[in-house]
Every structure is written in C-alpha cells, then in structure tokens.
Write a protein that holds these residues in place. Structure first.
Motif, short mmCIF file in Angstrom:
data_model
loop_
_atom_site.label_atom_id
_atom_site.label_comp_id
_atom_site.label_asym_id
_atom_site.label_seq_id
_atom_site.Cartn_x
_atom_site.Cartn_y
_atom_site.Cartn_z
N SER A 1 -11.88 10.80 9.64
CA SER A 1 -12.17 11.31 8.31
C SER A 1 -13.66 11.64 8.16
O SER A 1 -14.03 12.64 7.55
CB SER A 1 -11.73 10.27 7.28
OG SER A 1 -12.08 10.68 6.02
N THR B 1 -8.00 1.19 12.09
CA THR B 1 -8.79 1.44 10.88
C THR B 1 -10.05 2.24 11.24
O THR B 1 -10.38 3.23 10.59
CB THR B 1 -9.20 0.12 10.21
OG1 THR B 1 -8.01 -0.54 9.77
CG2 THR B 1 -10.10 0.34 9.01
N PHE C 1 0.56 6.48 3.98
CA PHE C 1 -0.57 7.37 4.23
C PHE C 1 -0.38 8.15 5.52
O PHE C 1 0.47 7.80 6.34
CB PHE C 1 -1.87 6.57 4.28
CG PHE C 1 -2.03 5.72 5.51
CD1 PHE C 1 -1.48 4.45 5.57
CD2 PHE C 1 -2.74 6.19 6.60
CE1 PHE C 1 -1.63 3.67 6.71
CE2 PHE C 1 -2.89 5.41 7.74
CZ PHE C 1 -2.33 4.15 7.79
N LYS C 2 -1.19 9.20 5.65
CA LYS C 2 -1.16 10.01 6.88
C LYS C 2 -2.53 9.96 7.53
O LYS C 2 -3.54 9.88 6.83
CB LYS C 2 -0.86 11.48 6.53
CG LYS C 2 0.55 11.73 6.07
CD LYS C 2 0.71 13.23 5.85
CE LYS C 2 2.03 13.52 5.15
NZ LYS C 2 1.99 14.78 4.41
N TYR D 1 -19.89 1.07 9.87
CA TYR D 1 -19.30 1.39 8.56
C TYR D 1 -19.29 0.13 7.71
O TYR D 1 -19.64 -0.96 8.18
CB TYR D 1 -17.89 1.99 8.72
CG TYR D 1 -16.80 1.04 9.17
CD1 TYR D 1 -16.89 0.35 10.37
CD2 TYR D 1 -15.66 0.84 8.37
CE1 TYR D 1 -15.88 -0.52 10.78
CE2 TYR D 1 -14.65 -0.02 8.78
CZ TYR D 1 -14.77 -0.69 9.98
OH TYR D 1 -13.77 -1.55 10.38
N PHE D 2 -18.91 0.27 6.45
CA PHE D 2 -19.04 -0.85 5.53
C PHE D 2 -18.19 -2.06 5.98
O PHE D 2 -18.58 -3.20 5.81
CB PHE D 2 -18.69 -0.45 4.10
CG PHE D 2 -19.12 -1.48 3.10
CD1 PHE D 2 -20.40 -1.43 2.56
CD2 PHE D 2 -18.29 -2.53 2.73
CE1 PHE D 2 -20.84 -2.40 1.67
CE2 PHE D 2 -18.71 -3.51 1.85
CZ PHE D 2 -19.99 -3.45 1.31
N GLY D 3 -17.04 -1.79 6.56
CA GLY D 3 -16.16 -2.88 6.97
C GLY D 3 -16.46 -3.40 8.37
O GLY D 3 -15.70 -4.18 8.93
N ALA E 1 -14.28 14.85 9.87
CA ALA E 1 -13.78 15.96 9.04
C ALA E 1 -14.73 16.23 7.88
O ALA E 1 -14.97 17.39 7.50
CB ALA E 1 -12.38 15.64 8.52
N ARG E 2 -15.29 15.17 7.29
CA ARG E 2 -16.23 15.35 6.19
C ARG E 2 -17.51 16.03 6.65
O ARG E 2 -18.16 16.71 5.87
CB ARG E 2 -16.58 14.00 5.56
CG ARG E 2 -15.77 13.70 4.31
CD ARG E 2 -16.51 12.73 3.41
NE ARG E 2 -16.87 11.51 4.08
CZ ARG E 2 -16.03 10.48 4.30
NH1 ARG E 2 -14.79 10.54 3.88
NH2 ARG E 2 -16.44 9.40 4.89
N ILE F 1 -5.37 12.11 9.60
CA ILE F 1 -5.69 13.54 9.68
C ILE F 1 -5.25 14.05 11.05
O ILE F 1 -5.64 13.52 12.08
CB ILE F 1 -7.19 13.77 9.47
CG1 ILE F 1 -7.63 13.17 8.12
CG2 ILE F 1 -7.53 15.24 9.52
CD1 ILE F 1 -9.11 13.29 7.85
N GLU G 1 -5.10 -3.36 15.10
CA GLU G 1 -5.15 -2.92 13.70
C GLU G 1 -6.57 -2.56 13.27
O GLU G 1 -6.80 -1.57 12.59
CB GLU G 1 -4.58 -4.00 12.79
CG GLU G 1 -4.22 -3.42 11.45
CD GLU G 1 -3.67 -4.44 10.47
OE1 GLU G 1 -3.29 -5.54 10.91
OE2 GLU G 1 -3.66 -4.11 9.27
N PRO H 1 0.83 -1.21 0.00
CA PRO H 1 0.00 0.00 0.00
C PRO H 1 0.86 1.26 0.00
O PRO H 1 1.94 1.26 0.61
CB PRO H 1 -0.79 -0.09 1.31
CG PRO H 1 -0.56 -1.45 1.86
CD PRO H 1 0.68 -1.99 1.23
N PRO H 2 0.41 2.31 -0.65
CA PRO H 2 1.13 3.59 -0.58
C PRO H 2 1.16 4.09 0.86
O PRO H 2 0.29 3.74 1.67
CB PRO H 2 0.28 4.53 -1.44
CG PRO H 2 -0.58 3.65 -2.27
CD PRO H 2 -0.79 2.40 -1.51
N ASN I 1 -9.19 5.87 12.11
CA ASN I 1 -8.89 6.70 10.95
C ASN I 1 -10.15 7.00 10.15
O ASN I 1 -10.36 8.11 9.65
CB ASN I 1 -7.88 6.00 10.03
CG ASN I 1 -6.52 5.88 10.71
OD1 ASN I 1 -6.28 6.48 11.75
ND2 ASN I 1 -5.64 5.09 10.10
N TYR I 2 -10.98 5.98 10.03
CA TYR I 2 -12.23 6.16 9.30
C TYR I 2 -13.12 7.19 10.00
O TYR I 2 -13.70 8.07 9.36
CB TYR I 2 -12.95 4.82 9.20
CG TYR I 2 -14.29 4.91 8.52
CD1 TYR I 2 -14.37 4.99 7.13
CD2 TYR I 2 -15.46 4.98 9.25
CE1 TYR I 2 -15.59 5.10 6.50
CE2 TYR I 2 -16.70 5.09 8.63
CZ TYR I 2 -16.76 5.15 7.25
OH TYR I 2 -17.97 5.28 6.64
#
Lengths: 429, 414
Positions: free
Chosen positions: A364, A357, A12-13, A288-290, A367-368, A15, A353, A9-10, A360-361
């Motif tokens: 975000s 997740t 990530f940061k 959430y979806f997961g 923030a949205r 928020i 872990e 995975p790339p 972080n979700y």
C-alpha cells in the motif's frame, strides 16, 4: 437495523498490482532529456531541473549547497529582489536542494504562469551573478542557523554517525560545520557553477496537467546549449570509504534531558538484488508504526516519543540506521532492547501473520508513492538518479509478494548481526 | 473548488463526502471538537494525552494500528488548542476497515492502566524532545502565559508542566472520554474514491448505533483586553539572542481574520516580504525572522519570532521589528503588495486541492467553523481585503498595550 458484530474485522483485499502513470522521455534540441508525467486535473505543474552537482562533486564543504541556494540571489536580468518579487507575485514556489549527487531546482507553478516563472529560473540558472554582498549575507545567516542546529542532540549524533561510517573526507561522511562558511569563497561558487550547471549535465522532469504548449515553453527556455565549454568535462572524483575502527562513540552534551541514539552499519544500496528484501526486514524491525522497535520501546516501555530504522541508499553505497531519542535516564535500557530486537530477527523466524501485515502495508505504501502528481514525480526522480528503470519497482513488488520468513532470517544473519553495529550516543552521561 | 455532500446521522454525527475517482485511496478524517482549551487549568495536556490513548485499543478491538496496517492503511492524529483530529488513508477496497476501527473507538475505549502508564511516559518524552531539549524549544511554554491571563490558550497543548501528565488517572481518562468523545461532538470528512451512497451506507452501519452523549459545555474564561505592554527576559545558554512577540487578534470566524492573515504574509511570507527584505537582507539583523498567526477558533495571537545576528543587541533587534510594525500602521501599503499576497494565498489553496488528505482535513475544519462550504469562499474573502483594511487591523493589532515580548538573552553572546 440488524446487529453488527464489532469483534470481527470486515473482509479485505490486498492490492493486486501496482499501476500508475509512467514518465515519457523526450529530448530538447540540445539533448537535455525531458521526462513528462501527465496526470492530475488541477492546472498546476511541477518542474524539476536536475544537475549532477551534488556534494559528491564539490572540492570543499558547503560549495554544492551554497551554489544552488545562491542562484536565487540575482542574475543578469533579475536582481535578487526582482526574483523574489516576481515569484511571490505569481504564487510560484521554488525549492533549491543539494543532494549527495543530484542538485535539484523544483518549481511549483500554476500552469498559467509557467512561462513567466521559467523565464526567471532560466536566467538564474544560466546567468547568476553571485554578488559579494548577497554572498556575505547568505553565509553569515547560514552560519548562525547551523550553530543553532548544532545544539540539538539528534543533529550531533547524525553528523558523527555519517562521519564514523564513511570517514570525514567522504562526501557521505562530511560534516558541515558553522566555521566552514568562513573558508568559503565566491570564486569557489562561481567555478562550481561554471563546470556543473551546463545543458550537458542537465535533466528535466515535468509533471501535472501538461499541454503541448508547456513542452514548447520548456524547449524555448532550456533547449539551446548553455554553460558548455567545448571539450571540458567536470572531473568525477573517486572516494574511498574509511570507517572508524572504534565501534562505540559517546558525545557529551551537558544537561541534555534526552540522548540521541544511532545504531547501524554500512549496507548495500538499491543496486544490490538483496535490497528490496532488506527493506522488508527493516520494515518489520522499525519501518512502520506497528514495527517491533516501536511496539517494544515506545508502546510497551514508553522510553521514547518515537523510534525507527531505515536503509538509506546513496548512489555508491548505503547504510542501515536505527534512530531515536530517549530519556537520559533510560538510555541504557533502550539500547539493550534495541540489541534484543536485532538479535531476535536473526534467531527467530518472523511469524507468518506479522509478515503478512508488513507485506500488505508495504504494498500500500508503494502504491501511495505513485498517487498524485507530486508522488509520481518523486518516485520517478528516484529511479532516474540511479539510472534504473520502472522494473526496479516491479522487482520490489515481487519481492514483497514472495519473500518468506526463512529467507528473511537468513538475510538478518548475513547483514544485520547485532555485533556488527556501530553505536553513537549524543547526550549527557 | 471542492465539491462535497453532507449528511447527518440521528445521533448527531455529521459526515462530509468529497468523491475523487482519480485516486485508488480514501481518506477518513475524524475531528473531535475538543482541544487543550477544553481542559481545566489544573489538568492540562489532557486532550493531547488522550489522543495517544485512542491508539491503545477500543471496546471490541484490542489494537487499532495492527488491523489497519494489515489492510494497507496508514493513520495519524494531531491535537491543538481547539481540536483533536484523526486521519486514516486506506486503499478504496478496504474502506470498511476504517469505518469499523474508527467507530469502535468512538463507541468506547478499552480503558487500560497499562496503556495509560505507557502513554504518560511517551508524552513526557515528547515534552522533553520538543520543548526542553532544543534551543528556544520552551518559547511557547513562556509566551502563552505571558499573553493570556484568563483564557485557556495560556497553556500549550502539551500541557503546562510534566507533573500534570504524570498525575493523570484512569478515572480522569474515562471522564474525559464521555464528556468529549461523542458522535454529536464529532465531524467525519471523507475524500477519495468512494460514492456518496456507499459512504452513507457504511456510516449508518458502523456509526448509527453509537449513542448521543451529553457534552461538557464548560464556559471558557474570556481574555480581558490587555492594557499594558508586557515583557519577560530569559537568560539561557542559547547560541543567539532571540525575540518572540505576541499580539492579541480576533477569532477565526471574525470578519477581520483574512485581513490579519494577509498582514502577516506582507510582513514575512516569502523572500519578497517586508521583514525578510529589510531586516534580514538589508539591515542583516536576524538570521531568521517569521511572522504568522495562530489562526485559532477563539481570539488568537499574531506572532513574530526572530533570532538575532551576533554583533547586535537584543534591544536594537527589537526596535527594528517595532519600527517595521510602525511603518505598516502609518503608511498604507501599495496595491501591488496586497495583490501579491492574495495571489500567493490563491495558489496555496489550489495546490492543497491536489491532496485528498488536505481536502478531507479542510472540509472538517470549516464544517466546525460553521459550514464546510466556507472553504470554497476563502479566495473570495481574501480578495475582498482592501488597503484600508490592512492599515486598520495593523493599527489595533500592533498597538503597544496589546504586545507581549519574550526575550532570550544568550549567555554566550553577552
């Protein structure tokens, strides 16, 4: 071009902090607080005119929602047709919403039409006519719409659920039936309007690309006292929560190919210090979806198109609920899996872990909730209704940041024991 | 006005970028030019089932959702008769995760029997929830085959029947993927806090190496001109009688599209519209009544649906609708009435520009129609519609032999 490794995975940061435009409070000459949220580039505005006139304050079913809906059915200076014509011509949209405590008239308008739009809204709030013919048409139509809704298993289950938690006479538990429209009178509506739609009982939020003249227009339209009767105050009622003694309920709906499930219990609301942490716990479970419920009951077993859980906060109480519709043939299995997941929250520690997740979700998502003028205004409306300040959101943020798996396990044991749940099934046995 | 830049990779994948620095988020919207109209008549519901499988893990990444949620992203998708559309919202710092995930599932899916079996069940539950377990939920399952006899719009996106979903095999899924999911059959639009330069760099890095694929270009059957009035009656235990009417209309890119769209607004958009005023408020015939267009890329449908108030027969209600339609065919509308619906359209477009998700979705949709820039000319096109246009389109859309009517006769209201 150099090869890329798609399995890694790339970077990530997370928020770092929550930042957003805050509402500023001003007062109109009559003391109505106006909260301005200046954001956005488009020349559009959203104006929320709020009254403490929700279902909490009504003496009879449907009075609160019917009163606000009927505001658009004619006023001293504009007939129902005029109101509809003029608003449509300007491309202004108005939504009338009766909540449990707050009733809101939400106006979306192009900035250039703010005055013409508010001229109509002002008259319909201050001088509605509540004519017999419009009232009769409204109630007859609504009654049929309710009759259609009543056929849906999810509606049957939700109504029963609220009634079981709070009792049929509590504003949070009251179930509005098609027949209730027969008992509604225009006099009730007029009386409710007179006592609740007053400048003393009003707050306004304006958001968008706000110019000084917009505030002047608001002052002109709503800045003088209205609806006020000296010395008289709307009486505030007290209600006792009266939950059902029976935990399990089945409502038979013959021929239903799916059953609606509601599993849950009374829970704390936004004022409780545990509330943000419980929201984290709820997100793990079904927020959430997961989430665990989705992963297990939809993505692994395929029993449903969707399942989720939520903590609903009202002003004086809250509740927790798991919501789904499952195939009639797999209802028992789905229920077992739900209880399995509830128990697991209590008996096993959430892996780091997975919690990361969720954190972080949630950050975000928070923030949205402040991204864009409509979101900013909705998030502010929430704290306004609860008389909270923006510190509510910073506390929420901090909890997400710091909560540990061990603390969540303790919370699950304190609040979400599977044996403490009510269970409502609407469907065919 | 939405400003944007376009570029295309060597494999044929098109990108559209709208930079909006007012938000800390970015939306990545991926449109695949495949919908239920691309299915064969004996394997319907496939495009939509496939959309579900796109979340079941890809060639190099076992889960789609988990890594996205971990970086604060959110996503969803929808399928309709023309397209399958996936969208991701992600904090700007983590935009690369969106490119990584979206490119890997375009490269190749992890075709798993387990995922297929589960998603078949999920879709069957969706079928039950949305189409079978609620009053009038099955209307589209009857109305589409009544209106279309040749064209694939005759089946709903969910599929003709549950059996088609049950019968899907892993080989079907693989075939479908390689025939429709390809860079040269996709458009990616990006809106939010990202520069064009960065978008280009990430696009090349993650999507550049995905091979161009041969796309299935099965010719679709054209719908023949309808020549007789059609009608079907269902007797069901629903609370009220209901009427669903469908009229054939032009395709999305036809010059008459905007006039017909405004025609539907004049009839039913808002409380000042004709049908609301006359049939709900004055004559009190309906508890609910809507007119709208499906807006599909191939020739679509003009739909009218209503639920009839108790005390009226279904015939009375149907005649009242038809009389409204006759009136708009015979008498030119007023200039004011036309201006009103044009203003509403303009306002709706302005409001939609305040959302990066709407902007991204619209840019991709218009690019598929021919050019993303068309979005910025929509208001103009609506503005050009004349009173004569409205009357002209009403005359051919509402002609008797163009009509299909589905009636729900309520057994409890009989």
């Amino acid at each position: 071009m150099k090869d890329i490794n798609r399995t890694i995975p790339p970077k990530f940061k997370t928020i770092a902090k929550l930042s957003f435009t805050k509402a500023k409070e001003k007062k109109l000459a009559n003391n109505i607080p106006v909260y301005t949220i200046n954001a956005g580039e488009q020349d559009i505005l959203k104006i929320d005119i709020l009254f403490n006139a929700g279902e909490w304050y009504q003496d009879q079913a449907l009075v609160s929602s019917s009163t606000v809906q009927l505001l658009q059915e004619g006023s001293a200076n504009f007939s129902a047709e005029d109101i509809a014509e003029k608003l449509d011509f300007m491309g202004s949209y108005v939504y009338y919403n009766a909540g449990k405590h707050t009733t809101g008239i939400s106006v979306f308008t192009l900035s250039k039409y703010i005055d013409d739009t508010l001229e109509i809204i002002e008259d319909s709030i201050k001088n509605p006519l509540f004519l017999e013919d419009n009232f009769a048409t409204y109630t007859a139509k609504k009654k049929q719409q309710y009759a259609i809704e009543k056929q849906k298993v999810e509606v049957i289950a939700q109504k029963k659920y609220a009634q079981i938690l709070f009792g049929a006479n509590h504003p949070y538990g009251i179930s509005h039936e098609p027949e209730d429209f027969d008992n509604l009178s225009i006099a009730d509506i007029k009386k409710f309007h007179k006592t609740h739609y007053t400048s003393e009982n009003c707050k306004i939020i304006i958001s968008g690309n706000i110019k000084p003249e917009h505030f002047e227009i608001l002052s002109r339209r709503f800045g003088t006292p209205f609806g006020k009767i000296a010395g008289e105050k709307a009486h505030v009622q007290e209600f006792a929560i009266d939950p059902s003694l029976e935990k399990n309920h089945h409502i038979e709906k013959p021929g239903a190919v799916q059953s609606a499930i509601r599993i849950g219990k009374l829970l704390v609301n936004k004022y409780n210090p545990d509330y943000p942490a419980l929201q984290v716990l709820n997100t793990v479970l079904g927020g959430y979806f997961g989430s665990r419920l989705m992963s297990n009951i939809r993505e692994d077993k395929g029993y449903t198109y969707g399942i989720g859980s939520g903590i609903v906060s009202h002003k004086t109480a809250g509740y927790f609920v798991i919501v789904t519709q499952v195939g009639q043939d797999v209802c028992e299995q789905a229920k077992q899996e739900i209880y399995y997941e509830l128990k697991k929250l209590r008996t096993e520690t959430i892996p780091e872990e997975e919690l990361q997740t969720v954190k972080n979700y949630m950050k975000s998502t928070l923030a949205r909730n402040f991204d864009g003028i409509f979101a900013l205004s909705e998030s502010f409306k929430t704290i306004l209704e609860y008389d909270l300040t923006y510190s509510y959101y910073s506390r929420f943020w901090k909890t997400i940041q710091n909560i540990t798996p061990a603390e969540l396990k303790t919370l699950a044991n304190t609040y979400l024991h599977e044996d403490s749940m009510y269970e409502i099934i609407a469907g065919s046995k | 006005m939405i400003s944007f830049k376009k570029f295309e990779l060597a494999n044929g994948l098109r990108f559209i970028v709208n930079t909006d620095t007012h938000t800390p988020f970015i939306v990545v919207n991926t449109l695949y030019n495949v919908g239920s109209k691309h299915e064969s008549p004996d394997k319907t519901g496939f495009a939509h089932l496939f959309e579900h499988l796109m979340f079941g893990g890809s060639k190099n990444i076992p889960s789609f959702d988990e890594p996205l949620q971990k970086v604060g992203g959110d996503n969803n998708a929808f399928t309709n008769s023309d397209i399958t559309n996936y969208y991701i919202t992600v904090p700007k710092e983590n935009i690369e995760t969106a490119f990584w995930l979206e490119s890997d599932r375009m490269l190749e899916l992890n075709f798993s029997q387990k995922s297929l079996d589960t998603q078949k069940n999920v879709v069957i539950e969706e079928f039950k929830q949305r189409y079978l377990n609620r009053p009038y939920g099955d209307a589209w399952l009857y109305l589409r085959p009544l209106a279309y006899k040749n064209h694939p719009y005759q089946w709903a996106t969910i599929g003709k029947k549950i059996e088609h979903i049950q019968e899907a095999t892993l080989q079907d899924v693989k075939d479908f993927f390689f025939h429709h999911y390809a860079p040269n059959n996709s458009i990616i639009s990006i809106s939010g806090n990202i520069s064009l330069k960065k978008a280009k760099r990430l696009a090349q890095k993650w999507f550049g190496s995905i091979p161009h694929r041969d796309i299935s270009t099965m010719e679709r059957e054209k719908e023949e001109q309808q020549t007789e009035k059609r009608s079907q009656t269902l007797e069901q235990d629903v609370p009220l009688h209901a009427i669903h009417k469908a009229y054939h209309m032009c395709e999305r890119s036809h010059p008459d599209f905007h006039a017909i769209d405004l025609l539907s607004d004049i009839l039913s958009n808002g409380k000042s519209s004709r049908m609301y005023n006359n049939l709900i408020q004055k004559q009190k015939l309906f508890s609910d009544l809507q007119a709208f267009i499906t807006g599909e890329d191939d020739p679509g449908l003009f739909i009218i649906t209503g639920t009839v108030m108790p005390g009226f027969t279904i015939e009375q209600a149907n005649e009242a609708i038809e009389s409204e339609l006759q009136s708009i065919r015979k008498t030119p509308i007023r200039e004011y009435e036309l201006q009103k619906v044009k203003n509403k359209v303009e306002s709706t477009l302005i409001f939609s520009e305040s959302s990066i998700l709407h902007k991204a979705m619209n840019l991709a949709k218009y690019e598929l129609l021919g050019d993303a820039g068309l979005i910025n000319h929509e208001t103009e096109k609506y503005a050009c519609v004349t009173i004569e246009d409205i009357q002209r389109v009403a005359q051919f859309v509402f002609s008797e032999t163009n009509e299909s009517t589905l009636l729900y006769q309520s057994t409890s209201q009989a």
